[in-house]
Each structure stands twice: as structure tokens, then as C-alpha cells.
Design a protein around this motif. Structure first.
Motif, PDB file in Angstrom:
ATOM      1  N   UNK A 130       0.853  -1.182   0.000  1.00 31.17           N
ATOM      2  CA  UNK A 130       0.000   0.000   0.000  1.00 31.17           C
ATOM      3  C   UNK A 130       0.888   1.231   0.000  1.00 31.17           C
ATOM      4  N   UNK A 131       0.544   2.169  -0.875  1.00 35.25           N
ATOM      5  CA  UNK A 131       1.286   3.425  -0.988  1.00 35.25           C
ATOM      6  C   UNK A 131       0.301   4.558  -0.746  1.00 35.25           C
ATOM      7  N   UNK A 132       0.366   5.182   0.423  1.00 33.75           N
ATOM      8  CA  UNK A 132      -0.521   6.292   0.762  1.00 33.75           C
ATOM      9  C   UNK A 132       0.151   7.578   0.306  1.00 33.75           C
ATOM     10  N   UNK A 133      -0.579   8.345  -0.498  1.00 39.46           N
ATOM     11  CA  UNK A 133      -0.033   9.569  -1.067  1.00 39.46           C
ATOM     12  C   UNK A 133      -0.931  10.743  -0.692  1.00 39.46           C
ATOM     13  N   UNK A 134      -0.334  11.777  -0.124  1.00 42.36           N
ATOM     14  CA  UNK A 134      -1.056  13.011   0.142  1.00 42.36           C
ATOM     15  C   UNK A 134      -0.911  13.875  -1.112  1.00 42.36           C
ATOM     16  N   UNK A 135      -2.006  14.006  -1.859  1.00 45.17           N
ATOM     17  CA  UNK A 135      -1.961  14.748  -3.123  1.00 45.17           C
ATOM     18  C   UNK A 135      -3.379  15.119  -3.548  1.00 45.17           C
ATOM     19  N   UNK A 136      -3.443  15.850  -4.641  1.00 46.46           N
ATOM     20  CA  UNK A 136      -4.714  16.232  -5.252  1.00 46.46           C
ATOM     21  C   UNK A 136      -5.252  15.038  -6.039  1.00 46.46           C
ATOM     22  N   UNK A 137      -6.392  14.520  -5.620  1.00 47.24           N
ATOM     23  CA  UNK A 137      -6.984  13.347  -6.277  1.00 47.24           C
ATOM     24  C   UNK A 137      -7.335  13.616  -7.734  1.00 47.24           C
ATOM     25  N   UNK A 138      -7.562  14.867  -8.082  1.00 48.20           N
ATOM     26  CA  UNK A 138      -7.902  15.207  -9.466  1.00 48.20           C
ATOM     27  C   UNK A 138      -6.797  14.822 -10.443  1.00 48.20           C
ATOM     28  N   UNK A 139      -5.576  14.695  -9.943  1.00 46.43           N
ATOM     29  CA  UNK A 139      -4.450  14.379 -10.812  1.00 46.43           C
ATOM     30  C   UNK A 139      -4.298  12.881 -11.055  1.00 46.43           C
ATOM     31  N   UNK A 141      -2.515  10.447  -9.809  1.00 42.51           N
ATOM     32  CA  UNK A 141      -1.188   9.835  -9.740  1.00 42.51           C
ATOM     33  C   UNK A 141      -0.685   9.388 -11.114  1.00 42.51           C
ATOM     34  N   UNK A 142      -0.611  10.315 -12.026  1.00 42.40           N
ATOM     35  CA  UNK A 142      -0.195  10.021 -13.401  1.00 42.40           C
ATOM     36  C   UNK A 142       1.163   9.315 -13.461  1.00 42.40           C
ATOM     37  N   UNK A 143       2.053   9.609 -12.512  1.00 45.24           N
ATOM     38  CA  UNK A 143       3.384   8.985 -12.510  1.00 45.24           C
ATOM     39  C   UNK A 143       3.335   7.475 -12.295  1.00 45.24           C
TER      40      UNK A 143
END
Length: 179
Positions: A130-139, A141-143
Motif C-alpha cells: 500500500x502506498x498512501x499519497x497526500x496529493x490532489x486526487x484530481x491528478x 497519480x499520473x506517474x
């Protein structure tokens, strides 16, 4: 002193709320039986952990309804080779269920404190993929795209257009439009 048997409550929840409503995938049922829902909520609310409802933890966190998690996970048809994106980590409960089904789960949470708390619980319960990322969900995680499946928790229905391009060919996107 009375001690709650959460294992028994969890087993009853799966039979009554999930199998009883038609979810039949043995992997989904096993994941629902294995994840300790009570761990994802404060002790004061643990007595409600296996009720057939979403639980508001605070203004930023909600524990999703067990049936909703099960039916959405079932609809994704994921397996141990799948790479999954979850939008809206919240407490991490749905993340934990998904991680028992998929090869890896990337989960995006817009609130830093909520993401940190969920990551700590998931780490403590030893969910290594599991990789928890604090970011804008609208993006989306394109990377890390493309994803075999995308699971959008309640409140995230507005971002589905941006997420479709993050799906692998033949990928599936499941969105909760309710609570």
C-alpha cells in the motif's frame, strides 16, 4: 468485564450484510473477513464497527459502509496481479480490503493529517503493498499510471473524467455516488 468479540461480529457482518445481499466472490469475502474494521476507528466508536452504515469519524474522515466496500471491490474484479488506485483514503479501511485482493494499491488522500494517520494504521497492520499519497486526487497519480482498477470513495465522483485516462486498457473504474 465484557469484551467484544470483534471476530465474531466481523463474521456475522460478512454473512448478513454482504453474502446476504449477493456478493459471492470468495476472495472479496475473505478480505472482508480478514480486515479488522474496528482498528480504523477511535475506541469510543468501536462498538459500532460492524453496523451496516458508514461512520463519521470526524469532519475529515468517514469509515465507509462494509457492503459498499465489498460490492465495489467485487465490481473491480481485481486479482493479485492488479495495480489499483483508490481515491479518498479516509481511515484506510477500504484500502486494507483492496490490498488483500490486489498486487499493489496506491491511495490518494487530500488531507495531510488524514493520510498520515491512515498510513500509520496500514503500516501497523502490515499491509506492505500500500502506498498512501497526500496529493490532489484530481491528478490521479499520473506517474504511477496506468492502473488496472480505480476505486473512488464517496465524495470523489466529480473527478472521474480525469481518472479515465489513468486506466490501463480493459481497466475498470468504480465510483460511489453516495455515502
Amino acid at each position: 468485564m465484557f469484551q467484544t468479540d470483534f471476530g465474531q461480529l466481523r463474521a456475522t457482518m460478512v454473512e448478513d450484510q454482504i453474502v446476504g445481499r449477493g456478493v459471492r466472490d470468495p476472495k472479496v469475502l475473505e478480505a472482508m473477513r480478514a480486515v479488522p474494521r474496528e482498528t480504523f476507528i477511535p475506541q469510543a466508536l468501536q462498538e459500532f464497527a460492524y453496523e451496516d452504515a458508514a461512520l463519521a469519524i470526524d469532519e475529515d474522515e468517514t469509515l465507509p459502509q462494509p457492503y459498499l466496500v465489498a460490492v465495489m471491490a467485487d465490481a473491480l474484479s481485481i486479482d493479485e496481479h492488479s495495480k489499483v488506485l483508490e481515491i479518498g483514503t479516509g481511515t484506510g479501511y477500504a484500502t486494507a480490503v483492496l490490498s488483500r485482493l490486489a498486487g499493489s494499491v496506491y491511495t490518494v488522500e487530500s488531507s495531510g493529517p488524514v493520510a498520515t494517520k491512515a498510513a500509520a494504521i496500514l503500516h501497523e497492520l502490515r499491509y506492505p503493498y500500500v502506498h498512501v499519497v497526500h496529493a490532489d486526487a484530481n491528478l490521479g497519480l499520473a506517474d504511477h499510471a496506468p492502473f488496472d482498477a480505480i476505486f473512488v470513495n464517496p465524495g470523489g465522483a466529480g473527478v472521474t473524467g480525469a481518472l479515465q485516462e489513468k486506466l490501463a486498457i480493459g481497466g475498470r473504474l468504480v465510483v460511489s455516488a453516495g455515502a
